[in-house]
Design a protein around this motif. Structure first.
Motif, PDB file in Angstrom:
ATOM      1  N   GLY A   1       0.898  -1.450   0.081  1.00 38.62           N
ATOM      2  CA  GLY A   1      -0.328  -0.025   0.560  1.00 38.62           C
ATOM      3  C   GLY A   1       1.082   1.285  -0.033  1.00 38.62           C
ATOM      4  N   LEU A   2       2.415   0.839  -0.574  1.00 38.75           N
ATOM      5  CA  LEU A   2       2.925   2.324  -0.071  1.00 38.75           C
ATOM      6  C   LEU A   2       3.118   2.420  -1.693  1.00 38.75           C
ATOM      7  CD1 LEU A   2       5.353   1.068   2.025  1.00 38.75           C
ATOM      8  CD2 LEU A   2       3.676   3.188   2.191  1.00 38.75           C
ATOM      9  N   LYS A   3       3.242   4.362  -1.876  1.00 37.08           N
ATOM     10  CA  LYS A   3       3.543   4.452  -3.161  1.00 37.08           C
ATOM     11  C   LYS A   3       5.081   4.206  -3.631  1.00 37.08           C
ATOM     12  CE  LYS A   3      -0.012   7.937  -3.905  1.00 37.08           C
ATOM     13  NZ  LYS A   3      -0.034   9.533  -4.000  1.00 37.08           N
ATOM     14  N   PRO A   4       6.312   3.314  -4.902  1.00 33.27           N
ATOM     15  CA  PRO A   4       7.392   2.921  -4.612  1.00 33.27           C
ATOM     16  C   PRO A   4       8.355   4.225  -4.932  1.00 33.27           C
ATOM     17  CG  PRO A   4       6.232   2.619  -6.250  1.00 33.27           C
ATOM     18  CD  PRO A   4       4.389   2.655  -5.436  1.00 33.27           C
ATOM     19  N   THR A   5       7.276   5.154  -4.892  1.00 33.15           N
ATOM     20  CA  THR A   5       8.594   6.545  -5.714  1.00 33.15           C
ATOM     21  C   THR A   5       8.542   7.531  -4.260  1.00 33.15           C
ATOM     22  OG1 THR A   5       6.870   7.484  -6.752  1.00 33.15           O
ATOM     23  CG2 THR A   5       8.361   6.164  -8.386  1.00 33.15           C
ATOM     24  N   GLN A   6       8.111   6.622  -3.522  1.00 33.90           N
ATOM     25  CA  GLN A   6       7.674   7.956  -2.446  1.00 33.90           C
ATOM     26  C   GLN A   6       8.275   7.381  -1.256  1.00 33.90           C
ATOM     27  OE1 GLN A   6       4.049   8.963  -0.771  1.00 33.90           O
ATOM     28  NE2 GLN A   6       4.506   9.970   1.072  1.00 33.90           N
ATOM     29  N   TYR A   7       8.515   5.673  -1.056  1.00 37.26           N
ATOM     30  CA  TYR A   7       9.009   5.456  -0.718  1.00 37.26           C
ATOM     31  C   TYR A   7       9.610   3.678  -1.204  1.00 37.26           C
ATOM     32  CZ  TYR A   7       6.107   7.194   2.840  1.00 37.26           C
ATOM     33  OH  TYR A   7       4.943   8.114   3.410  1.00 37.26           O
ATOM     34  N   ARG A   8      11.138   4.830  -1.126  1.00 39.93           N
ATOM     35  CA  ARG A   8      11.914   3.514  -1.781  1.00 39.93           C
ATOM     36  C   ARG A   8      12.942   2.589  -1.208  1.00 39.93           C
ATOM     37  NH1 ARG A   8      12.443   6.122  -7.054  1.00 39.93           N
ATOM     38  NH2 ARG A   8      11.906   8.539  -6.713  1.00 39.93           N
ATOM     39  N   SER A   9      12.937   1.026  -1.762  1.00 41.45           N
ATOM     40  CA  SER A   9      13.950   0.564  -0.686  1.00 41.45           C
ATOM     41  C   SER A   9      14.992   1.001  -0.405  1.00 41.45           C
ATOM     42  CB  SER A   9      13.893  -0.695  -1.523  1.00 41.45           C
ATOM     43  OG  SER A   9      15.096  -0.947  -2.919  1.00 41.45           O
ATOM     44  N   ALA A  10      15.887   0.748   0.645  1.00 40.49           N
ATOM     45  CA  ALA A  10      17.099   1.676   0.810  1.00 40.49           C
ATOM     46  C   ALA A  10      18.002   1.306  -0.528  1.00 40.49           C
ATOM     47  CB  ALA A  10      18.251   0.915   2.385  1.00 40.49           C
ATOM     48  N   SER A  11      18.080   0.600  -1.157  1.00 41.38           N
ATOM     49  CA  SER A  11      19.672   0.180  -2.177  1.00 41.38           C
ATOM     50  C   SER A  11      19.142   1.286  -3.178  1.00 41.38           C
ATOM     51  CB  SER A  11      19.179  -1.961  -2.302  1.00 41.38           C
ATOM     52  OG  SER A  11      18.148  -1.678  -2.639  1.00 41.38           O
TER      53      SER A  11
ATOM     54  N   ALA B   1      17.260   4.245  -3.054  1.00 43.23           N
ATOM     55  CA  ALA B   1      17.705   5.184  -2.711  1.00 43.23           C
ATOM     56  C   ALA B   1      19.318   5.481  -2.226  1.00 43.23           C
ATOM     57  CB  ALA B   1      17.414   5.797  -1.039  1.00 43.23           C
ATOM     58  N   LEU B   2      19.996   4.491  -2.325  1.00 41.74           N
ATOM     59  CA  LEU B   2      21.230   5.167  -2.230  1.00 41.74           C
ATOM     60  C   LEU B   2      21.709   4.686  -3.377  1.00 41.74           C
ATOM     61  CD1 LEU B   2      22.719   2.040   0.613  1.00 41.74           C
ATOM     62  CD2 LEU B   2      22.566   5.020   0.992  1.00 41.74           C
ATOM     63  N   LEU B   3      21.621   3.845  -4.326  1.00 42.02           N
ATOM     64  CA  LEU B   3      22.069   4.154  -6.136  1.00 42.02           C
ATOM     65  C   LEU B   3      21.541   5.683  -6.651  1.00 42.02           C
ATOM     66  CD1 LEU B   3      20.836   0.356  -7.540  1.00 42.02           C
ATOM     67  CD2 LEU B   3      23.030   1.689  -7.146  1.00 42.02           C
ATOM     68  N   ARG B   4      20.663   6.076  -6.401  1.00 38.10           N
ATOM     69  CA  ARG B   4      19.927   6.812  -6.551  1.00 38.10           C
ATOM     70  C   ARG B   4      20.637   8.325  -6.758  1.00 38.10           C
ATOM     71  NH1 ARG B   4      14.568  10.611  -5.409  1.00 38.10           N
ATOM     72  NH2 ARG B   4      14.129  11.567  -7.584  1.00 38.10           N
ATOM     73  N   ARG B   5      20.791   8.466  -5.024  1.00 38.36           N
ATOM     74  CA  ARG B   5      22.043   9.289  -4.800  1.00 38.36           C
ATOM     75  C   ARG B   5      23.216   9.145  -5.519  1.00 38.36           C
ATOM     76  NH1 ARG B   5      23.380  10.608   1.843  1.00 38.36           N
ATOM     77  NH2 ARG B   5      24.434  12.882   1.319  1.00 38.36           N
ATOM     78  N   PHE B   6      23.603   8.204  -4.978  1.00 37.27           N
ATOM     79  CA  PHE B   6      25.178   7.924  -5.819  1.00 37.27           C
ATOM     80  C   PHE B   6      25.228   8.278  -7.186  1.00 37.27           C
ATOM     81  CE2 PHE B   6      28.780   5.306  -7.754  1.00 37.27           C
ATOM     82  CZ  PHE B   6      28.811   5.241  -6.454  1.00 37.27           C
ATOM     83  N   ARG B   7      24.210   7.304  -7.861  1.00 37.96           N
ATOM     84  CA  ARG B   7      24.106   8.689  -9.495  1.00 37.96           C
ATOM     85  C   ARG B   7      24.287   9.535  -9.919  1.00 37.96           C
ATOM     86  NH1 ARG B   7      19.529  10.116 -12.027  1.00 37.96           N
ATOM     87  NH2 ARG B   7      18.604   9.230 -10.704  1.00 37.96           N
TER      88      ARG B   7
END
Length: 230
Positions: free
Chosen positions: A69-79, A81-87
């Motif tokens: 029941g979560l929006k996957p682009t609002q609540y991302r898995s930790a990995s 989120a890390l990849l997004r920040r690293f990119r």
């Protein structure tokens, strides 16, 4: 003391594979730069080919979050989120050698990794559905209560050590300067989850053994073998 996933979590997510590492003798005075560089190079190669949200590992967690029941682009898995920040930033800030190493491994495998200071965990640690009465402490020290039926990491006293499954850990059991004994949990849901989690655990265990000169215990959990005794 033990770690496990509740039976209804295995029922609802039968493709889950979980890798466990238990390590004693952790401290800050180690060099892990070479290991981090290797993991980050692997992540950069993957990100050069496609965005993190397109990885099968991320897609599997997005489906799981949608099911919760979560929006996957609002609540991302930790990995993810890390990849997004690293990119975007091309680096991750250093926090603690073990956290930095696990974050780098998470980047390389696109698999979320949680690390808990076991001195801050009461009794067993279980991934289960929340009742809503559990207590969660943010990194800023604020107190929250998970939503009812949210997937959490909870200990015997009802303290939530992670919310929304692989989305956000608690500051209460975060690794710090006084940490000596940890539990590392890597979880995946994609088609190659068991193979990739096993390889991640092997590489991470080797890096920990080399850096800290210790022998971490490890296991791969599945529906037929869901428990790791600490």
């Amino acid at each position: 003391m033990y770690f496990r996933h509740a039976s209804d979590v295995w029922r609802d997510f039968p493709g889950l594979s979980a890798g466990i590492l238990h390590a004693e003798g952790i401290h800050r005075d180690v060099s892990i730069d070479a290991h981090i560089a290797g993991f980050e190079a692997a992540a950069k190669a993957r990100l050069a080919a496609s965005a993190e949200g397109e990885f099968p590992e991320s897609q599997a967690w997005r489906r799981a979050f949608s099911r919760m029941g979560l929006k996957p682009t609002q609540y991302r898995s930790a990995s993810e989120a890390l990849l997004r920040r690293f990119r975007k930033d091309e680096y991750l800030p250093r926090i603690h050698p073990l956290i930095d190493l696990c974050n780098a491994a998470s980047l390389a495998f696109a698999i979320p990794i949680a690390v808990f200071d076991l001195s801050r965990v009461a009794g067993h640690l279980e991934v289960r559905y929340a009742s809503g009465s559990e207590i969660y402490t943010t990194f800023s020290g604020e107190t929250e209560h998970p939503e009812q039926h949210e997937v959490i990491f909870a200990d015997e006293e009802g303290r939530a050590h992670a919310r929304r499954w692989t989305n956000r850990q608690s500051g209460y059991s975060a690794v710090g300067d006084e940490t000596t004994t940890v539990l590392v949990v890597a979880e995946a849901l994609h088609a190659r989850a068991e193979t990739d989690v096993s390889r991640l655990v092997d590489e991470l265990a080797g890096a920990i053994a080399a850096a800290w000169i210790i022998n971490p215990r490890s296991a791969i959990l599945g529906r037929s073998s869901p428990r790791f005794d600490i």
